[in-house]
Design an enzyme around this catalytic site. Structure first.
Site, mmCIF file in Angstrom:
data_model
loop_
_atom_site.group_PDB
_atom_site.id
_atom_site.type_symbol
_atom_site.label_atom_id
_atom_site.label_comp_id
_atom_site.label_asym_id
_atom_site.label_seq_id
_atom_site.Cartn_x
_atom_site.Cartn_y
_atom_site.Cartn_z
ATOM 1 N N ALA A 263 0.851 -1.194 0.000
ATOM 2 C CA ALA A 263 0.000 0.000 0.000
ATOM 3 C C ALA A 263 0.886 1.244 0.000
ATOM 4 O O ALA A 263 2.019 1.214 0.479
ATOM 5 C CB ALA A 263 -0.891 -0.009 1.232
ATOM 6 N N CYS A 271 4.592 3.732 -17.464
ATOM 7 C CA CYS A 271 3.777 2.656 -18.045
ATOM 8 C C CYS A 271 2.381 2.519 -17.447
ATOM 9 O O CYS A 271 1.390 2.595 -18.166
ATOM 10 C CB CYS A 271 4.504 1.326 -17.886
HETATM 11 C C1 UDX Z 1 6.026 -1.378 -14.866
HETATM 12 C C2 UDX Z 1 5.859 -2.902 -15.029
HETATM 13 O O1 UDX Z 1 6.222 -3.557 -13.796
HETATM 14 C C3 UDX Z 1 6.690 -3.415 -16.197
HETATM 15 O O2 UDX Z 1 6.465 -4.804 -16.373
HETATM 16 C C4 UDX Z 1 6.247 -2.642 -17.447
HETATM 17 O O3 UDX Z 1 6.905 -3.072 -18.568
HETATM 18 C C5 UDX Z 1 6.480 -1.152 -17.234
HETATM 19 O O4 UDX Z 1 5.711 -0.742 -16.098
HETATM 20 P P1 UDX Z 1 7.802 0.287 -13.820
HETATM 21 O O5 UDX Z 1 6.986 1.394 -14.398
HETATM 22 O O6 UDX Z 1 9.285 0.364 -13.934
HETATM 23 O O7 UDX Z 1 7.372 -1.114 -14.492
HETATM 24 O O8 UDX Z 1 7.428 0.226 -12.275
HETATM 25 P P2 UDX Z 1 7.016 -0.856 -11.177
HETATM 26 O O9 UDX Z 1 8.204 -1.286 -10.416
HETATM 27 O O10 UDX Z 1 6.170 -1.914 -11.739
HETATM 28 O O11 UDX Z 1 6.158 0.102 -10.209
HETATM 29 C C6 UDX Z 1 5.107 0.911 -10.731
HETATM 30 C C7 UDX Z 1 4.506 1.794 -9.672
HETATM 31 O O12 UDX Z 1 3.703 1.042 -8.783
HETATM 32 C C8 UDX Z 1 5.496 2.569 -8.789
HETATM 33 O O13 UDX Z 1 5.014 3.891 -8.632
HETATM 34 C C9 UDX Z 1 5.470 1.825 -7.468
HETATM 35 O O14 UDX Z 1 5.774 2.651 -6.377
HETATM 36 C C10 UDX Z 1 4.030 1.353 -7.423
HETATM 37 N N1 UDX Z 1 3.813 0.141 -6.625
HETATM 38 C C11 UDX Z 1 4.346 -1.044 -7.021
HETATM 39 C C12 UDX Z 1 3.021 0.211 -5.477
HETATM 40 O O15 UDX Z 1 2.510 1.273 -5.106
HETATM 41 N N2 UDX Z 1 2.791 -0.941 -4.770
HETATM 42 C C13 UDX Z 1 3.319 -2.149 -5.139
HETATM 43 O O16 UDX Z 1 3.050 -3.140 -4.442
HETATM 44 C C14 UDX Z 1 4.119 -2.203 -6.299
#
Ligand code: UDX
Length: 458
Positions: A263, A271
Protein backbone atom coordinates in the site's frame (compact mmCIF):
# COMPACT_ATOMS: atom_id res chain seq x y z
CA UNK A 1 21.86 -6.62 -10.10
CA UNK A 2 22.81 -8.86 -13.03
CA UNK A 3 23.92 -12.14 -11.52
CA UNK A 4 23.75 -14.56 -14.41
CA UNK A 5 26.15 -14.19 -17.30
CA UNK A 6 24.80 -15.08 -20.70
CA UNK A 7 27.47 -16.57 -22.97
CA UNK A 8 27.67 -14.39 -26.10
CA UNK A 9 26.61 -16.26 -29.22
CA UNK A 10 29.39 -17.32 -31.58
CA UNK A 11 30.22 -14.96 -34.46
CA UNK A 12 28.36 -17.18 -36.92
CA UNK A 13 25.11 -16.80 -34.97
CA UNK A 14 25.42 -13.09 -34.29
CA UNK A 15 22.51 -11.19 -35.80
CA UNK A 16 22.48 -7.72 -37.29
CA UNK A 17 19.99 -5.91 -35.11
CA UNK A 18 18.53 -2.42 -35.29
CA UNK A 19 16.75 -0.60 -32.50
CA UNK A 20 14.75 2.52 -33.29
CA UNK A 21 14.43 4.77 -30.23
CA UNK A 22 17.16 4.95 -27.59
CA UNK A 23 14.92 5.61 -24.57
CA UNK A 24 14.73 3.31 -21.54
CA UNK A 25 13.30 0.38 -23.46
CA UNK A 26 15.31 0.77 -26.66
CA UNK A 27 18.63 1.33 -24.92
CA UNK A 28 18.20 -1.59 -22.55
CA UNK A 29 17.04 -3.87 -25.37
CA UNK A 30 19.89 -2.89 -27.67
CA UNK A 31 22.61 -3.01 -25.06
CA UNK A 32 21.45 -6.37 -23.67
CA UNK A 33 21.30 -7.87 -27.18
CA UNK A 34 24.83 -6.59 -27.79
CA UNK A 35 25.91 -8.25 -24.54
CA UNK A 36 24.49 -11.50 -25.95
CA UNK A 37 26.90 -11.21 -28.89
CA UNK A 38 24.78 -9.47 -31.51
CA UNK A 39 25.75 -6.42 -33.55
CA UNK A 40 23.34 -3.66 -32.68
CA UNK A 41 22.65 -0.31 -34.33
CA UNK A 42 20.63 2.07 -32.18
CA UNK A 43 19.02 5.05 -33.84
CA UNK A 44 17.50 8.09 -32.15
CA UNK A 45 16.30 11.45 -33.48
CA UNK A 46 17.82 13.33 -30.53
CA UNK A 47 21.27 14.49 -31.70
CA UNK A 48 22.46 15.34 -28.18
CA UNK A 49 21.58 11.85 -27.00
CA UNK A 50 23.35 10.15 -29.90
CA UNK A 51 26.47 12.28 -29.36
CA UNK A 52 26.46 11.49 -25.64
CA UNK A 53 26.10 7.75 -26.29
CA UNK A 54 28.91 7.82 -28.84
CA UNK A 55 31.06 9.46 -26.13
CA UNK A 56 30.17 6.65 -23.72
CA UNK A 57 27.77 8.82 -21.66
CA UNK A 58 24.47 7.14 -20.91
CA UNK A 59 21.85 9.88 -20.65
CA UNK A 60 19.49 7.95 -18.34
CA UNK A 61 19.88 6.55 -14.86
CA UNK A 62 19.49 2.78 -15.06
CA UNK A 63 21.38 0.42 -12.79
CA UNK A 64 24.28 -1.30 -14.60
CA UNK A 65 23.58 0.26 -18.00
CA UNK A 66 26.66 2.46 -18.27
CA UNK A 67 28.93 -0.49 -17.49
CA UNK A 68 27.14 -2.72 -20.02
CA UNK A 69 27.43 -0.04 -22.74
CA UNK A 70 31.18 0.21 -22.09
CA UNK A 71 31.70 -3.54 -22.03
CA UNK A 72 29.99 -3.98 -25.40
CA UNK A 73 30.91 -0.82 -27.26
CA UNK A 74 32.53 -2.79 -30.09
CA UNK A 75 29.13 -4.29 -30.93
CA UNK A 76 27.12 -1.07 -30.50
CA UNK A 77 26.62 1.71 -33.02
CA UNK A 78 24.63 4.84 -32.20
CA UNK A 79 23.31 6.87 -35.11
CA UNK A 80 20.90 9.60 -36.12
CA UNK A 81 20.45 8.09 -39.54
CA UNK A 82 17.60 5.75 -40.40
CA UNK A 83 19.36 4.89 -43.68
CA UNK A 84 22.35 3.72 -41.70
CA UNK A 85 20.20 1.55 -39.43
CA UNK A 86 18.19 0.01 -42.26
CA UNK A 87 21.33 -0.77 -44.21
CA UNK A 88 22.94 -2.53 -41.25
CA UNK A 89 20.01 -4.45 -39.71
CA UNK A 90 17.86 -7.49 -40.40
CA UNK A 91 15.82 -7.62 -37.19
CA UNK A 92 14.58 -4.14 -36.34
CA UNK A 93 13.05 -3.37 -32.94
CA UNK A 94 10.76 -0.35 -32.67
CA UNK A 95 10.97 1.22 -29.21
CA UNK A 96 9.61 4.74 -29.62
CA UNK A 97 7.27 6.58 -27.25
CA UNK A 98 3.54 6.04 -27.41
CA UNK A 99 2.40 8.73 -24.93
CA UNK A 100 -1.29 9.21 -24.08
CA UNK A 101 -3.27 11.82 -26.00
CA UNK A 102 -5.88 14.04 -24.33
CA UNK A 103 -8.52 11.42 -25.07
CA UNK A 104 -6.53 8.67 -23.33
CA UNK A 105 -5.72 6.95 -26.65
CA UNK A 106 -2.08 6.05 -27.31
CA UNK A 107 -0.36 8.55 -29.59
CA UNK A 108 1.00 6.51 -32.48
CA UNK A 109 2.47 9.39 -34.47
CA UNK A 110 6.06 8.34 -33.71
CA UNK A 111 5.36 4.73 -34.69
CA UNK A 112 3.83 5.93 -37.97
CA UNK A 113 6.83 8.17 -38.64
CA UNK A 114 9.11 5.17 -38.17
CA UNK A 115 7.24 3.15 -40.79
CA UNK A 116 7.42 6.05 -43.25
CA UNK A 117 11.14 6.52 -42.62
CA UNK A 118 11.80 2.78 -42.85
CA UNK A 119 10.14 2.70 -46.28
CA UNK A 120 12.05 5.82 -47.42
CA UNK A 121 15.33 4.31 -46.24
CA UNK A 122 14.79 1.35 -48.56
CA UNK A 123 13.72 -1.26 -46.00
CA UNK A 124 12.35 -4.40 -47.60
CA UNK A 125 12.23 -8.16 -47.94
CA UNK A 126 14.23 -10.19 -45.43
CA UNK A 127 13.83 -7.60 -42.67
CA UNK A 128 11.51 -8.08 -39.71
CA UNK A 129 10.02 -5.17 -37.75
CA UNK A 130 9.54 -6.06 -34.08
CA UNK A 131 7.25 -3.85 -32.03
CA UNK A 132 8.53 -3.27 -28.48
CA UNK A 133 6.53 -0.10 -27.91
CA UNK A 134 3.20 -0.63 -26.19
CA UNK A 135 0.60 -0.14 -28.89
CA UNK A 136 -3.19 -0.60 -28.91
CA UNK A 137 -4.50 -3.97 -29.99
CA UNK A 138 -4.96 -3.87 -33.75
CA UNK A 139 -1.91 -1.68 -34.43
CA UNK A 140 0.11 -4.56 -35.87
CA UNK A 141 -2.69 -5.36 -38.31
CA UNK A 142 -2.80 -1.72 -39.41
CA UNK A 143 0.96 -1.54 -39.85
CA UNK A 144 0.88 -4.71 -41.94
CA UNK A 145 -1.78 -3.14 -44.17
CA UNK A 146 0.33 0.01 -44.48
CA UNK A 147 3.44 -1.98 -45.39
CA UNK A 148 1.47 -3.81 -48.07
CA UNK A 149 0.10 -0.54 -49.41
CA UNK A 150 3.67 0.71 -49.75
CA UNK A 151 4.66 -2.43 -51.66
CA UNK A 152 6.50 -3.80 -48.60
CA UNK A 153 4.29 -6.86 -48.05
CA UNK A 154 7.35 -9.08 -47.70
CA UNK A 155 8.67 -7.21 -44.68
CA UNK A 156 8.03 -9.27 -41.54
CA UNK A 157 6.19 -7.89 -38.52
CA UNK A 158 6.02 -9.24 -34.97
CA UNK A 159 4.89 -7.95 -31.61
CA UNK A 160 7.32 -8.56 -28.77
CA UNK A 161 6.12 -6.55 -25.74
CA UNK A 162 8.56 -5.53 -23.03
CA UNK A 163 8.01 -6.13 -19.33
CA UNK A 164 11.02 -4.17 -18.08
CA UNK A 165 10.86 -2.44 -14.73
CA UNK A 166 12.89 0.72 -14.40
CA UNK A 167 15.81 0.17 -12.05
CA UNK A 168 15.98 -3.57 -12.74
CA UNK A 169 15.55 -3.43 -16.50
CA UNK A 170 18.79 -5.21 -17.42
CA UNK A 171 18.09 -8.14 -15.13
CA UNK A 172 14.50 -8.23 -16.39
CA UNK A 173 15.72 -8.41 -19.98
CA UNK A 174 18.35 -11.08 -19.40
CA UNK A 175 16.23 -13.16 -16.99
CA UNK A 176 12.67 -12.71 -18.23
CA UNK A 177 9.66 -14.51 -16.67
CA UNK A 178 8.39 -15.01 -20.19
CA UNK A 179 8.99 -13.89 -23.73
CA UNK A 180 5.86 -13.06 -25.72
CA UNK A 181 6.07 -13.21 -29.51
CA UNK A 182 3.07 -12.29 -31.62
CA UNK A 183 3.47 -13.12 -35.29
CA UNK A 184 1.64 -13.03 -38.60
CA UNK A 185 3.98 -15.63 -40.06
CA UNK A 186 5.68 -18.35 -37.99
CA UNK A 187 8.99 -17.98 -39.84
CA UNK A 188 9.31 -14.43 -38.53
CA UNK A 189 8.41 -15.48 -34.98
CA UNK A 190 11.00 -18.28 -35.25
CA UNK A 191 13.77 -15.74 -35.88
CA UNK A 192 12.86 -13.80 -32.76
CA UNK A 193 12.49 -16.92 -30.65
CA UNK A 194 16.02 -17.95 -31.70
CA UNK A 195 17.29 -14.59 -30.48
CA UNK A 196 15.86 -15.14 -26.99
CA UNK A 197 16.66 -18.89 -26.76
CA UNK A 198 19.91 -18.43 -24.75
CA UNK A 199 17.87 -16.79 -21.97
CA UNK A 200 16.00 -20.04 -21.30
CA UNK A 201 12.66 -18.35 -20.54
CA UNK A 202 9.21 -19.74 -21.39
CA UNK A 203 8.13 -18.41 -24.78
CA UNK A 204 4.49 -17.62 -25.59
CA UNK A 205 3.94 -17.71 -29.37
CA UNK A 206 0.67 -16.16 -30.38
CA UNK A 207 -1.12 -13.86 -32.80
CA UNK A 208 -0.04 -10.22 -32.96
CA UNK A 209 -3.36 -9.06 -31.43
CA UNK A 210 -3.02 -11.40 -28.43
CA UNK A 211 0.58 -10.32 -27.83
CA UNK A 212 -0.50 -6.68 -27.88
CA UNK A 213 -3.26 -7.49 -25.39
CA UNK A 214 -0.96 -9.48 -23.05
CA UNK A 215 1.03 -6.32 -22.42
CA UNK A 216 -1.98 -4.17 -21.59
CA UNK A 217 -3.71 -6.84 -19.54
CA UNK A 218 -0.55 -7.50 -17.49
CA UNK A 219 -0.02 -3.87 -16.58
CA UNK A 220 -3.72 -3.27 -15.93
CA UNK A 221 -3.86 -6.29 -13.62
CA UNK A 222 -0.81 -5.13 -11.63
CA UNK A 223 -2.28 -1.63 -11.36
CA UNK A 224 -5.54 -3.18 -10.17
CA UNK A 225 -3.67 -5.07 -7.44
CA UNK A 226 -2.14 -1.80 -6.21
CA UNK A 227 -5.42 0.13 -6.22
CA UNK A 228 -7.09 -2.82 -4.47
CA UNK A 229 -4.55 -2.92 -1.63
CA UNK A 230 -4.68 0.88 -1.36
CA UNK A 231 -8.45 0.71 -0.82
CA UNK A 232 -7.95 -2.07 1.74
CA UNK A 233 -5.43 0.25 3.44
CA UNK A 234 -7.97 3.05 3.59
CA UNK A 235 -10.52 0.73 5.18
CA UNK A 236 -7.83 -0.55 7.60
CA UNK A 237 -7.37 3.02 8.81
CA UNK A 238 -11.08 3.23 9.59
CA UNK A 239 -11.35 -0.10 11.41
CA UNK A 240 -7.99 -0.29 13.19
CA UNK A 241 -6.34 -3.02 11.11
CA UNK A 242 -2.83 -2.95 9.66
CA UNK A 243 -2.57 -3.26 5.89
CA UNK A 244 1.01 -4.59 5.93
CA UNK A 245 -0.05 -7.55 8.04
CA UNK A 246 -3.24 -7.96 6.01
CA UNK A 247 -1.23 -8.02 2.76
CA UNK A 248 1.15 -10.59 4.18
CA UNK A 249 -1.73 -12.78 5.29
CA UNK A 250 -3.35 -12.49 1.87
CA UNK A 251 -0.16 -12.95 -0.14
CA UNK A 252 0.67 -16.33 1.36
CA UNK A 253 -2.27 -17.72 -0.61
CA UNK A 254 -0.57 -18.76 -3.87
CA UNK A 255 -3.68 -17.78 -5.80
CA UNK A 256 -3.10 -14.19 -4.66
CA UNK A 257 0.70 -14.02 -4.32
CA UNK A 258 2.69 -11.53 -2.25
CA UNK A 259 3.88 -9.11 -4.92
CA UNK A 260 2.28 -5.79 -5.79
CA UNK A 261 0.41 -5.64 -2.50
CA UNK A 262 2.39 -2.75 -1.01
CA UNK A 263 0.00 0.00 0.00
CA UNK A 264 1.18 3.55 -0.59
CA UNK A 265 0.33 6.88 -2.14
CA UNK A 266 -0.38 5.50 -5.58
CA UNK A 267 1.38 4.14 -8.62
CA UNK A 268 3.14 6.29 -11.21
CA UNK A 269 5.75 5.95 -13.91
CA UNK A 270 5.81 5.85 -17.65
CA UNK A 271 3.78 2.66 -18.05
CA UNK A 272 1.00 1.92 -15.56
CA UNK A 273 -0.97 5.20 -15.74
CA UNK A 274 -0.65 5.40 -19.53
CA UNK A 275 -1.37 1.73 -20.23
CA UNK A 276 -4.36 1.53 -17.91
CA UNK A 277 -5.84 4.65 -19.54
CA UNK A 278 -5.11 3.29 -23.01
CA UNK A 279 -6.75 -0.07 -22.30
CA UNK A 280 -9.82 1.65 -20.88
CA UNK A 281 -9.94 3.84 -23.97
CA UNK A 282 -9.38 0.90 -26.31
CA UNK A 283 -12.27 -0.95 -24.71
CA UNK A 284 -14.45 2.17 -24.91
CA UNK A 285 -13.58 2.73 -28.57
CA UNK A 286 -14.78 -0.78 -29.33
CA UNK A 287 -18.03 -0.24 -27.43
CA UNK A 288 -17.16 -1.83 -24.08
CA UNK A 289 -17.16 0.15 -20.85
CA UNK A 290 -14.30 -1.22 -18.73
CA UNK A 291 -15.79 -0.27 -15.39
CA UNK A 292 -13.12 -1.86 -13.20
CA UNK A 293 -10.30 0.16 -14.79
CA UNK A 294 -12.25 3.39 -14.31
CA UNK A 295 -12.16 2.69 -10.58
CA UNK A 296 -8.49 1.65 -10.62
CA UNK A 297 -7.59 5.04 -12.11
CA UNK A 298 -9.86 7.00 -9.76
CA UNK A 299 -8.62 5.20 -6.65
CA UNK A 300 -5.05 5.98 -7.68
CA UNK A 301 -5.78 9.67 -8.15
CA UNK A 302 -7.53 9.92 -4.78
CA UNK A 303 -4.74 7.99 -3.08
CA UNK A 304 -2.18 10.63 -4.08
CA UNK A 305 -4.37 13.32 -2.51
CA UNK A 306 -5.14 11.57 0.78
CA UNK A 307 -1.86 12.83 2.23
CA UNK A 308 -3.30 16.36 2.15
CA UNK A 309 -6.14 15.28 4.45
CA UNK A 310 -3.67 13.67 6.84
CA UNK A 311 -1.56 16.82 6.97
CA UNK A 312 -4.63 18.98 7.59
CA UNK A 313 -5.74 16.68 10.38
CA UNK A 314 -2.55 17.51 12.28
CA UNK A 315 -1.70 21.00 11.06
CA UNK A 316 -5.09 22.53 10.29
CA UNK A 317 -5.04 25.04 7.41
CA UNK A 318 -1.90 24.48 5.30
CA UNK A 319 -1.50 28.14 4.30
CA UNK A 320 2.10 29.12 5.07
CA UNK A 321 2.96 25.70 6.52
CA UNK A 322 6.31 24.26 5.47
CA UNK A 323 6.15 20.76 4.10
CA UNK A 324 9.21 18.69 3.12
CA UNK A 325 8.75 16.14 0.34
CA UNK A 326 11.36 13.40 0.57
CA UNK A 327 11.77 11.57 -2.72
CA UNK A 328 10.32 12.73 -6.02
CA UNK A 329 10.94 9.81 -8.39
CA UNK A 330 7.93 7.56 -9.04
CA UNK A 331 9.82 4.77 -7.26
CA UNK A 332 13.36 4.21 -5.93
CA UNK A 333 16.17 3.34 -8.32
CA UNK A 334 15.18 5.73 -11.09
CA UNK A 335 15.35 9.44 -11.89
CA UNK A 336 11.98 9.25 -13.62
CA UNK A 337 9.23 11.53 -12.32
CA UNK A 338 6.69 10.84 -15.06
CA UNK A 339 3.25 10.56 -13.43
CA UNK A 340 4.95 10.43 -10.03
CA UNK A 341 2.74 10.92 -6.98
CA UNK A 342 5.14 13.69 -5.94
CA UNK A 343 3.89 15.90 -8.79
CA UNK A 344 0.25 15.81 -7.72
CA UNK A 345 1.18 16.12 -4.08
CA UNK A 346 3.42 19.15 -4.65
CA UNK A 347 0.81 20.87 -6.81
CA UNK A 348 -1.95 20.24 -4.25
CA UNK A 349 0.21 21.52 -1.39
CA UNK A 350 1.11 24.67 -3.32
CA UNK A 351 -2.57 25.21 -4.13
CA UNK A 352 -3.29 25.01 -0.37
CA UNK A 353 -0.73 27.78 0.17
CA UNK A 354 1.96 25.57 1.72
CA UNK A 355 5.67 26.17 1.27
CA UNK A 356 7.06 23.02 -0.38
CA UNK A 357 10.70 22.04 -0.01
CA UNK A 358 11.84 18.86 -1.70
CA UNK A 359 14.80 16.53 -1.90
CA UNK A 360 15.49 13.47 -4.03
CA UNK A 361 18.81 11.56 -4.02
CA UNK A 362 19.10 11.54 -7.83
CA UNK A 363 16.86 14.38 -9.01
CA UNK A 364 18.26 17.83 -8.42
CA UNK A 365 17.41 19.82 -11.49
CA UNK A 366 15.78 19.47 -14.86
CA UNK A 367 12.37 19.06 -13.27
CA UNK A 368 11.45 22.55 -14.47
CA UNK A 369 7.78 23.23 -15.10
CA UNK A 370 6.60 20.01 -13.53
CA UNK A 371 7.67 21.13 -10.06
CA UNK A 372 7.34 24.87 -10.51
CA UNK A 373 7.11 26.61 -7.15
CA UNK A 374 8.87 23.81 -5.28
CA UNK A 375 12.06 24.74 -3.49
CA UNK A 376 14.60 22.04 -4.41
CA UNK A 377 17.06 21.29 -1.59
CA UNK A 378 20.54 19.77 -1.78
CA UNK A 379 19.95 17.44 1.19
CA UNK A 380 17.09 15.86 3.10
CA UNK A 381 18.31 17.72 6.16
CA UNK A 382 17.92 21.06 4.39
CA UNK A 383 14.41 20.15 3.22
CA UNK A 384 13.35 19.23 6.76
CA UNK A 385 14.92 22.14 8.64
CA UNK A 386 12.14 24.27 10.18
CA UNK A 387 9.46 22.21 8.43
CA UNK A 388 6.07 21.65 9.99
CA UNK A 389 5.71 18.29 8.30
CA UNK A 390 7.66 15.82 6.19
CA UNK A 391 6.26 13.29 3.73
CA UNK A 392 8.26 10.26 2.66
CA UNK A 393 7.13 10.05 -0.97
CA UNK A 394 9.70 7.64 -2.46
CA UNK A 395 11.22 4.88 -0.34
CA UNK A 396 14.89 5.36 -1.34
CA UNK A 397 17.14 3.39 1.06
CA UNK A 398 19.11 6.54 1.82
CA UNK A 399 15.90 8.29 2.93
CA UNK A 400 14.57 5.37 4.94
CA UNK A 401 17.98 5.21 6.66
CA UNK A 402 18.08 8.90 7.65
CA UNK A 403 18.80 9.75 11.26
CA UNK A 404 15.13 10.44 11.94
CA UNK A 405 15.43 11.10 15.70
CA UNK A 406 18.09 13.76 15.04
CA UNK A 407 16.06 15.34 12.23
CA UNK A 408 13.04 15.59 14.50
CA UNK A 409 14.76 18.31 16.55
CA UNK A 410 15.45 20.44 13.44
CA UNK A 411 11.75 20.68 12.55
CA UNK A 412 9.30 23.38 13.64
CA UNK A 413 6.52 20.85 14.19
CA UNK A 414 7.11 17.18 13.71
CA UNK A 415 4.37 15.66 11.61
CA UNK A 416 5.72 12.74 9.58
CA UNK A 417 3.68 10.97 6.91
CA UNK A 418 5.20 7.76 5.58
CA UNK A 419 3.67 7.47 2.11
CA UNK A 420 5.29 4.09 1.46
CA UNK A 421 5.07 2.31 4.82
CA UNK A 422 8.84 2.04 4.79
CA UNK A 423 9.59 3.45 8.25
CA UNK A 424 9.27 1.79 11.63
CA UNK A 425 6.18 3.45 13.07
CA UNK A 426 6.98 2.62 16.67
CA UNK A 427 10.51 4.03 16.37
CA UNK A 428 9.16 7.21 14.77
CA UNK A 429 6.55 7.72 17.47
CA UNK A 430 9.26 6.96 20.03
CA UNK A 431 11.40 9.69 18.45
CA UNK A 432 8.60 12.17 19.06
CA UNK A 433 6.97 12.37 15.63
CA UNK A 434 3.25 12.72 15.09
CA UNK A 435 3.32 9.81 12.69
CA UNK A 436 0.99 8.38 10.08
CA UNK A 437 1.57 5.66 7.54
CA UNK A 438 -0.86 4.29 4.96
CA UNK A 439 -3.40 1.82 6.31
CA UNK A 440 -1.48 1.25 9.47
CA UNK A 441 -3.10 0.69 12.82
CA UNK A 442 -2.12 2.50 15.98
CA UNK A 443 1.08 1.26 17.60
CA UNK A 444 -0.88 -0.68 20.17
CA UNK A 445 -3.18 -2.56 17.83
CA UNK A 446 -0.30 -3.15 15.42
CA UNK A 447 1.70 -4.84 18.15
CA UNK A 448 -1.29 -7.00 19.04
CA UNK A 449 -1.87 -7.98 15.39
CA UNK A 450 1.74 -8.94 14.87
CA UNK A 451 1.81 -10.93 18.09
CA UNK A 452 -1.08 -13.11 16.96
CA UNK A 453 0.53 -13.33 13.52
CA UNK A 454 3.67 -14.77 15.18
CA UNK A 455 1.59 -17.14 17.29
CA UNK A 456 -0.18 -18.40 14.17
CA UNK A 457 3.15 -19.37 12.71
CA UNK A 458 4.18 -21.46 15.71
C1 UDX B 1 6.03 -1.38 -14.87
C2 UDX B 1 5.86 -2.90 -15.03
O1 UDX B 1 6.22 -3.56 -13.80
C3 UDX B 1 6.69 -3.41 -16.20
O2 UDX B 1 6.47 -4.80 -16.37
C4 UDX B 1 6.25 -2.64 -17.45
O3 UDX B 1 6.90 -3.07 -18.57
C5 UDX B 1 6.48 -1.15 -17.23
O4 UDX B 1 5.71 -0.74 -16.10
P1 UDX B 1 7.80 0.29 -13.82
O5 UDX B 1 6.99 1.39 -14.40
O6 UDX B 1 9.28 0.36 -13.93
O7 UDX B 1 7.37 -1.11 -14.49
O8 UDX B 1 7.43 0.23 -12.28
P2 UDX B 1 7.02 -0.86 -11.18
O9 UDX B 1 8.20 -1.29 -10.42
O10 UDX B 1 6.17 -1.91 -11.74
O11 UDX B 1 6.16 0.10 -10.21
C6 UDX B 1 5.11 0.91 -10.73
C7 UDX B 1 4.51 1.79 -9.67
O12 UDX B 1 3.70 1.04 -8.78
C8 UDX B 1 5.50 2.57 -8.79
O13 UDX B 1 5.01 3.89 -8.63
C9 UDX B 1 5.47 1.83 -7.47
O14 UDX B 1 5.77 2.65 -6.38
C10 UDX B 1 4.03 1.35 -7.42
N1 UDX B 1 3.81 0.14 -6.62
C11 UDX B 1 4.35 -1.04 -7.02
C12 UDX B 1 3.02 0.21 -5.48
O15 UDX B 1 2.51 1.27 -5.11
N2 UDX B 1 2.79 -0.94 -4.77
C13 UDX B 1 3.32 -2.15 -5.14
O16 UDX B 1 3.05 -3.14 -4.44
C14 UDX B 1 4.12 -2.20 -6.30
Amino acid sequence: MVTRTIEPVSDGLAQRIGVIGAGYVGLVTGVCLASMGHNVTLRDIDAAKVTALNDGDVPIYEHGLTELVKANDDRLTFTLSMDHLVERSELIFIAVDTPPTYSGDADLSRVRAVITEFAKAGGGEGQVLIMKSTVPVGTGERIRAELRARGLGLVGYCSNPEFLREGTAIGDFLRPDRVVIGQFEPRHGDRIEALYRPLGAPVVRTSVASAEMIKYASNAFLATKISFINEIANVCEEVGADVDVVARGMGLDPRIGPSFLRAGIGFGGSCFPKDVAALKQLAGDSGYHFQLLTSVIEVNELQKRRVIGKLKKHLGDLEGKRVALLGLAFKPGTDDIREASSLVLAARLLAEGAVVRAFDPVISDGVGERLRGVDMCATAEAAMADADAAVLVTEWDSLVGLDWPALRSTMRKAVLIDGRNALDSEAMIGAGYTFEGIGRASVRSRAVTELSDTQDRR
